[in-house]
Design an enzyme around this catalytic site. Structure first.
Site, PDB file in Angstrom:
ATOM      1  CD  GLU A  35       0.487-133.758  67.215  1.00 19.94           C
ATOM      2  OE1 GLU A  35       0.424-133.144  68.293  1.00 19.94           O
ATOM      3  OE2 GLU A  35       0.512-133.182  66.110  1.00 19.94           O
ATOM      4  CB  CYS A 190       0.956-116.512  66.703  1.00 23.18           C
ATOM      5  SG  CYS A 190       0.269-115.709  68.169  1.00 23.18           S
ATOM      6  CB  CYS A 197       0.967-108.775  64.239  1.00 23.91           C
ATOM      7  SG  CYS A 197       1.280-109.384  65.923  1.00 23.91           S
ATOM      8  CB  CYS A 200      -1.383-112.738  61.905  1.00 18.99           C
ATOM      9  SG  CYS A 200      -2.603-113.756  62.778  1.00 18.99           S
ATOM     10  CB  CYS A 206      -5.526-110.569  67.133  1.00 18.02           C
ATOM     11  SG  CYS A 206      -4.384-111.045  68.449  1.00 18.02           S
TER      12      CYS A 206
END
Length: 349
Positions: A35, A190, A197, A200, A206
């Site tokens: 992270e 994204c 898209c 997705c 969305c």
């Protein structure tokens, strides 16, 4: 579980990333390290650094016991070196306060250097399976588009809205998979420009897709001109081919790293060089530009060959003569390392 989370998890099971090195095993140390490395850095760049880091420092106690130069050398090239120093300090605090473990308590975890709300949530969700939302850059982009939220995501009120949405969608079950799934969605579909898209799993609901706003969301940060600064870097090389390195101070960019002595201009470079070595002549090397997040640095390297070390350098802990072959063991800024590895061969005597 929300329809958003259901759709995302179903997509993740088929198309998500399941073989990232920090997922096997997916323990707190490896999740934390990944992270921190992934902040402002892409996965493909991070993977070799992560693998090299955990090979040398496989656990939190090994990191805590390591010399700072070792940590910075392993980090060298990833940039944003404050992340590495915070990582090192946090490991030492975990040894002192938490029996050598990353705490599973949110407040204790978020109190460690370099661990903010989103990073703490990612560690707790992925390593401990606890229900905490995350809001890194990829997640902000996904939620901004999905909900049609205008305003730069770094603004307080916009970020507040995004945290509410992030919490709303985070499921109580399969939290670790969901956390990876929403990060994967932002990283692979994204994306900033030309989002995919059609592939997705949540495109049907969305707002940005419905209203043709994907090029407008997220709202860009207000533009600001980036200033240009200049510096002269002194490459003092002795008869043995060693170069003089200087540790940078605790403030400013590259703080605490080994770099090259610097001056504002060529006259200042000569004065600085004469303080550190006996020199005869200098050769101007090809100038180059290094871009930081907040300014551009125009660098003019000046090579002083056959420099004879001044006696005082031996008594200065922030100056050292180093062979080129030894640079890999030191934390150096990437452009300085590249400069030194590309130096021309010394002229024949």
């Amino acid at each position: 579980m929300t329809s958003f989370a259901n759709a995302l998890l179903a997509w993740f099971d088929r198309h998500g990333r399941h073989d990232l090195p920090w997922q096997h095993p997916r323990d707190a140390y490896r999740v934390w390290l990944s992270e921190i490395m992934l902040q402002q850095t892409q996965v493909a760049t991070v993977i070799p650094y992560f693998q090299r880091f955990v090979t040398r420092l496989p656990g939190l106690r090994e990191l805590a016991d390591a010399e700072e130069d070792v940590v910075l050398a392993l980090w060298s090239g990833l940039g944003y070196y404050r992340r590495a120093r915070f990582l090192h300090k946090a490991a030492q605090l975990c040894v002192e306060r938490h029996n050598g473990q990353l705490p599973s308590d949110f407040d204790a975890l978020a109190a460690l250097p370099g661990i903010g709300r989103s990073t703490a949530g990612a560690i707790l969700a992925q390593a401990y399976g606890l229900r905490y939302p995350i809001l890194d850059g990829n997640v902000k982009r996904v939620l901004t588009r999905f909900h049609g939220i205008f305003g730069h995501p770094g603004e307080r009120e916009v970020e507040k809205q995004l945290w509410l949405r992030a919490d709303e969608h985070t499921p109580a079950a399969r939290t670790a998979d969901y956390t990876q799934a929403i990060m994967d969605l932002g990283a692979t579909l994204c994306v900033r420009s030309r989002p995919l898209c059609a592939a997705c799993p949540v495109a049907g609901d969305c707002v940005a897709q419905r209203d043709n706003l994907t090029t407008q969301l997220p709202t860009p940060k207000p533009g600001k001109a980036i200033p240009t600064r200049s510096t002269v870097m002194l490459v003092l090389r002795d008869a043995e081919g060693r170069v003089l390195l200087q540790r940078r101070g605790p403030q400013g960019v590259w703080s605490g790293l080994w770099s090259l002595p610097e001056a504002e201009d060529t006259d200042g470079a000569w004065r600085e060089a004469q303080l550190k070595a006996r020199i005869e002549d200098a050769q101007s090397l090809t100038p180059f530009v290094h871009v930081f997040s907040h300014y551009r640095l125009q660098i003019q390297p000046l090579l002083f060959d056959n420099a004879a070390p001044a006696h005082a350098i031996a008594d200065n802990a922030d100056l050292r003569w180093s062979a080129i072959a030894d640079l890999s063991a030191l934390g150096l800024p990437a452009p300085v390392r590249s400069l030194l590895l590309a130096l021309p061969e010394p002229a024949a005597p």
